[in-house]
Design a protein around this motif. Structure first.
Motif, PDB file in Angstrom:
ATOM      1  N   GLY A   1       0.811  -1.214   0.000  1.00  0.00           N
ATOM      2  CA  GLY A   1       0.000   0.000   0.000  1.00  0.00           C
ATOM      3  C   GLY A   1       0.843   1.262   0.000  1.00  0.00           C
ATOM      4  O   GLY A   1       0.538   2.230  -0.706  1.00  0.00           O
ATOM      5  N   LEU A   2       1.927   1.267   0.796  1.00  0.00           N
ATOM      6  CA  LEU A   2       2.781   2.447   0.845  1.00  0.00           C
ATOM      7  C   LEU A   2       3.501   2.641  -0.482  1.00  0.00           C
ATOM      8  O   LEU A   2       3.655   3.776  -0.964  1.00  0.00           O
ATOM      9  N   THR A   3       3.921   1.548  -1.107  1.00  0.00           N
ATOM     10  CA  THR A   3       4.575   1.650  -2.405  1.00  0.00           C
ATOM     11  C   THR A   3       3.592   2.121  -3.471  1.00  0.00           C
ATOM     12  O   THR A   3       3.929   2.951  -4.329  1.00  0.00           O
ATOM     13  N   THR A   4       2.373   1.615  -3.449  1.00  0.00           N
ATOM     14  CA  THR A   4       1.352   2.072  -4.396  1.00  0.00           C
ATOM     15  C   THR A   4       1.094   3.567  -4.237  1.00  0.00           C
ATOM     16  O   THR A   4       0.963   4.301  -5.229  1.00  0.00           O
ATOM     17  N   PHE A   5       1.054   4.032  -3.004  1.00  0.00           N
ATOM     18  CA  PHE A   5       0.770   5.448  -2.753  1.00  0.00           C
ATOM     19  C   PHE A   5       1.921   6.345  -3.212  1.00  0.00           C
ATOM     20  O   PHE A   5       1.704   7.384  -3.850  1.00  0.00           O
ATOM     21  N   LEU A   6       3.157   5.944  -2.912  1.00  0.00           N
ATOM     22  CA  LEU A   6       4.306   6.789  -3.219  1.00  0.00           C
ATOM     23  C   LEU A   6       4.822   6.594  -4.635  1.00  0.00           C
ATOM     24  O   LEU A   6       5.670   7.371  -5.092  1.00  0.00           O
TER      25      LEU A   6
END
Length: 662
Positions: free
Chosen positions: A308-313
């Motif tokens: 999720g953090l990689t998708t967001f950033l």
């Protein structure tokens, strides 16, 4: 494909302290592979940290011709498992090992779902892939691993494992390269093939990073573009989050439709690499995984935050750079996907560990990404970025949990965020919001608007954007909603025309029906989906059944043409004439207007609560041609195809709900 290590974050007052990483097993092997004969021969040492008795495991495909600890053969496990018993010891245990075996034949025809499920060591001259989970090398359950691996391959073949390239020789006698990985990781993936290697050096301040492409024939012209884009991503995240943790990064082509990220590299299918948008999307996602997932490891026992953090950033950040409209479209896509998940079929975010099907991706990637968006909106961009840097600095090469993320963001923002993480991580579903009432009143030339919002079920704590539309523009305010109802009053100079709830879709919530244009995924991920094959012909039935196997998660129930499974999704397959006759019998309105050219058309529509997926094809061959491309277009409302090539596609426009004043 992320590798994990163990670690702990200690919070002492306001300070974040990095804990020491636990001891790891160390492997030092020479591995020789012949892709034509599909053979593997290897030897070396495995050093295991002091500790209790353990098993040294090896896949049954392989035979250990030596397994010696202190010059004594280890005892085979008595239960028939291909494992050896390692006694407990208070000092490191050094094992000399030699093993060999035959690899499975690589099948380049498998699709992306089969690739995700595959876990066998495979080889042929077109490519070799030995995933860590295949136990292709002796390893011990529990301890993490560091390694020094030397690859030996025939002339014309080149390969790699994650790590720093120490030395490399390539001549008529063959290829030999040594890689070292000094940080504890979970396993070793090996890739080889008839690669052309292209390289450039990227300067990151005082550090140089070696960037490479390992591309097969037909991809060489793409190398310079991939190297340039990788350099841009490394500079972006090195400056945003913290120093890139490795000395190199490689883009490796695969003969199968893989999409894996490992430390120091990404392994992407050749067909994927040819897609023009991959450099602007997926490549950056995989580079960023070297910070999140392969730099800080998820503590899988408490959930996987890294996707999720990689998708967001990455994915979402690129849309924000493109335009506000592009970012909103991505948010709409995420919320629309979640709206397609039947009530009660999702899981909590903290329970997500890896993508296994469409619903898990919607939760672990999309809901998680929107959670980070809502967090950034709550604490502000500066505090959010400080939290990222603190989290990275404190947890490099250790495992971290959602709790550790919360601690970093709390420290960066000086806010108690326990309530925020609790409601978004531990609850299934999403809030349902509505405008319960809106009133306007004029007094002394000014207008007053009173808006009441409501939410169903156990209340969430939300800061809900509300837009008031006037003839001269839009005024946006926020409603603090922590109970079932809340009201705000706004003063305006212009008469209000309408009230819109969360118009920019910045809250993770279950959209109302008018906000959710139907898409293919509404049908393909629903386990209650049924199907009708209109031509009473064996060739049509076989083509449709094969298509359903690729398109639908589960097995749709085939029903006859007179069935009316109201309320559950229904696929209808046939020729254009068949489908028109079916629609007439069901008294359905005229089909939506979409281009009629091509060999097949696909569209979704919602009629009286039932979502229909219509698939018209010229003949069974045209239907079969959809097997490979169609599963990739779940976010579309309609498509036309010429054979297997999508010619045109689109999404029905959403209708934003408004409270209109008379």
């Amino acid at each position: 494909m992320l590798r994990v290590a163990c670690g702990i974050l200690l919070v002492l007052g306001a300070a974040l302290v990095e804990a020491a990483a636990p001891a790891a097993a160390h492997l030092d092997f020479v591995v020789a592979i012949d892709p034509v004969a599909r053979t593997l021969h290897a030897e070396g040492t495995l050093e295991v940290p002091p500790g209790p008795a353990a098993r040294v495991r090896l896949d049954p495909r392989f035979v250990a011709t030596a397994m010696l600890a202190n010059d004594k053969s280890l005892q085979r496990a008595p239960d028939g498992d291909n494992a050896w018993l390692l006694p407990a010891a208070a000092s490191p245990r050094r094992i000399a090992i030699r093993w060999q075996g035959t690899l499975d034949r690589l099948d380049p025809s498998i699709d992306h779902r089969d690739t995700l499920a595959a876990n066998a060591p495979t080889s042929r001259p077109e490519g070799t892939f030995l995933p860590a989970g295949a136990n292709w090398y002796p390893n011990v359950a529990g301890p993490l691993e560091t390694w020094r691996i030397t690859l030996s391959l025939p002339a014309g073949q080149r390969g790699l494992v994650p790590g720093r390239l120490l030395e490399e020789h390539d001549d008529a006698q063959g290829y030999r390269a040594t890689f070292e990985f000094a940080h504890p990781g979970e396993g070793i993936d090996l890739m080889a093939g008839p690669y052309t290697i292209t390289e450039r050096t990227v300067n990151l301040g005082e550090r140089n990073v070696r960037v490479r492409t390992y591309f097969t024939t037909g991809l060489e012209d793409l190398a310079d573009g991939y190297l340039a884009s990788t350099a841009e991503y490394l500079r972006l995240y090195d400056g945003w989050i913290g120093p890139y943790p490795y000395t190199g990064f490689s883009i490796v082509s695969s003969p199968t439709p893989t999409g894996f990220g490992m430390p120091t590299l990404t392994y992407l299918g050749a067909d994927v690499l040819r897609l023009p948008f991959i450099r602007a999307t997926s490549l950056g996602h995989e580079v960023l995984h070297n910070w999140w997932g392969n730099g800080v490891y998820p503590d899988y026992t408490r959930g996987n935050w890294s996707e999720g953090l990689t998708t967001f950033l990455a994915d979402y950040h690129y849309k924000e750079r493109e335009s506000p409209a592009a970012a909103r479209d991505m948010r709409l896509g995420w919320l629309r996907d979640f709206a397609a998940v039947p009530e009660g079929q999702d899981s909590t975010l903290v329970a997500f560990t890896a993508r296994t099907h469409g619903t898990s991706q919607i939760v672990g990637y999309h809901k998680a990404a929107m959670t980070f968006l809502m967090l950034r909106d709550l604490i502000g961009r500066d505090a959010f970025d400080r939290g990222l840097r603190e989290f990275w600095s404190a947890h490099r090469f250790t495992a971290a949990s959602w709790d550790d993320l919360r601690a970093a963001f709390e420290h960066a923002s000086s806010q108690d965020l326990g309530w925020f993480f609790s409601q978004w991580l531990t609850r299934t579903g999403a809030p349902r919001l509505r405008i319960e009432n809106a009133e306007r009143q004029e007094a002394t030339g000014r207008w007053q608007v009173r808006v009441t919002l409501a939410q169903d079920g156990t209340p969430y704590r939300l800061r809900v954007p509300v837009a008031i539309e006037t003839d001269r523009g839009t005024v946006t305010d926020f409603v603090e909603l922590a109970t079932s109802h809340a009201t705000i009053t706004l003063a305006l100079d212009e008469p209000p025309r309408a009230v819109v709830l969360d118009p920019e879709l910045r809250l993770f919530r279950r959209l109302g029906p008018e906000e959710v244009p139907p898409i293919l995924r509404d049908v393909t991920i629903n386990p209650a989906t049924s199907a009708i094959v209109l031509p009473l012909d064996r060739a049509w039935a076989e083509a449709a059944t094969a298509l359903f196997a690729k398109l639908i998660e589960g097995t749709p129930r085939i029903v006859d043409a007179d069935s009316n499974p109201a309320g559950t999704p229904l696929i209808v397959v046939g020729t254009p004439v068949d489908v028109e006759r079916y629609r007439a019998r069901r008294n359905l309105a005229a089909a939506p207007s979409i281009p009629s050219s091509g060999t097949a058309r696909v569209w979704v529509e919602r009629v009286d609560g039932t979502v229909f997926l219509f698939i018209t094809a010229r003949d069974p061959a045209a239907l079969s041609a959809l097997m490979r491309p169609l599963p990739h277009y779940g976010k579309q409302s309609w498509l036309t195809f010429e054979g297997a090539k999508p010619v045109e596609r689109g999404v029905w426009p959403p209708i934003a709900p408004r409270w209109r004043f008379d």
